[in-house]
Design a protein around this motif. Sequence first.
Motif, PDB file in Angstrom:
ATOM      1  N   SER A 187     132.678  31.854  50.792  1.00  0.00           N
ATOM      2  CA  SER A 187     132.483  31.362  52.214  1.00  0.00           C
ATOM      3  C   SER A 187     133.908  30.759  52.376  1.00  0.00           C
ATOM      4  O   SER A 187     134.602  30.521  51.462  1.00  0.00           O
ATOM      5  N   THR A 230     134.476  27.914  53.442  1.00  0.00           N
ATOM      6  CA  THR A 230     134.475  26.559  52.747  1.00  0.00           C
ATOM      7  C   THR A 230     134.614  26.467  51.420  1.00  0.00           C
ATOM      8  O   THR A 230     135.353  25.720  50.924  1.00  0.00           O
ATOM      9  N   ARG A 246     136.148  28.747  49.608  1.00  0.00           N
ATOM     10  CA  ARG A 246     137.487  29.272  49.218  1.00  0.00           C
ATOM     11  C   ARG A 246     138.397  28.252  49.341  1.00  0.00           C
ATOM     12  O   ARG A 246     139.287  27.945  48.538  1.00  0.00           O
TER      13      ARG A 246
END
Length: 141
Positions: free
Chosen positions: A52, A54, A56
């Motif tokens: 996602s 976040t 990443r």
Amino acid sequence: MAPVRVRETIVIPDDELSWRFSRSSGPGGQGVNTTDSRVELSFSVADSRVLSATARARLLERLSHRLVDGVLTVVASEHRSQLRNREAAADRLAALLDDALRPPPPPRRPTKPSRSARARRVEQKRRTGETKRLRRRPDDG
């Protein structure tokens, strides 16, 4: 090789992993000179489609010192067989990613020592000073 399971919700598919094999130093005797048992496992954090936004961002921030152009590389060469080194590299990658994905700990609430704790500390210091004073040689006078 099978996909790498980081958590129940995050499984890195095989096509996002890049494997490289080379000759290894370490245990193996003469076989070390002929067998490509050292394993390098690379995973592009920046280009991954299973993470996602976040996750990443958190990985890119926390693993910034280990990333080269957004790619995380893990090496394993402690075993004599390539298969065991592949398993070790996959486990190491999963552990690294899992650790980096953990939410940060809550901020520490600053506290002050209690009055009795301060008194105990001062009393201990006084006793230590007294002990040291008694160890000194008496003044000639």
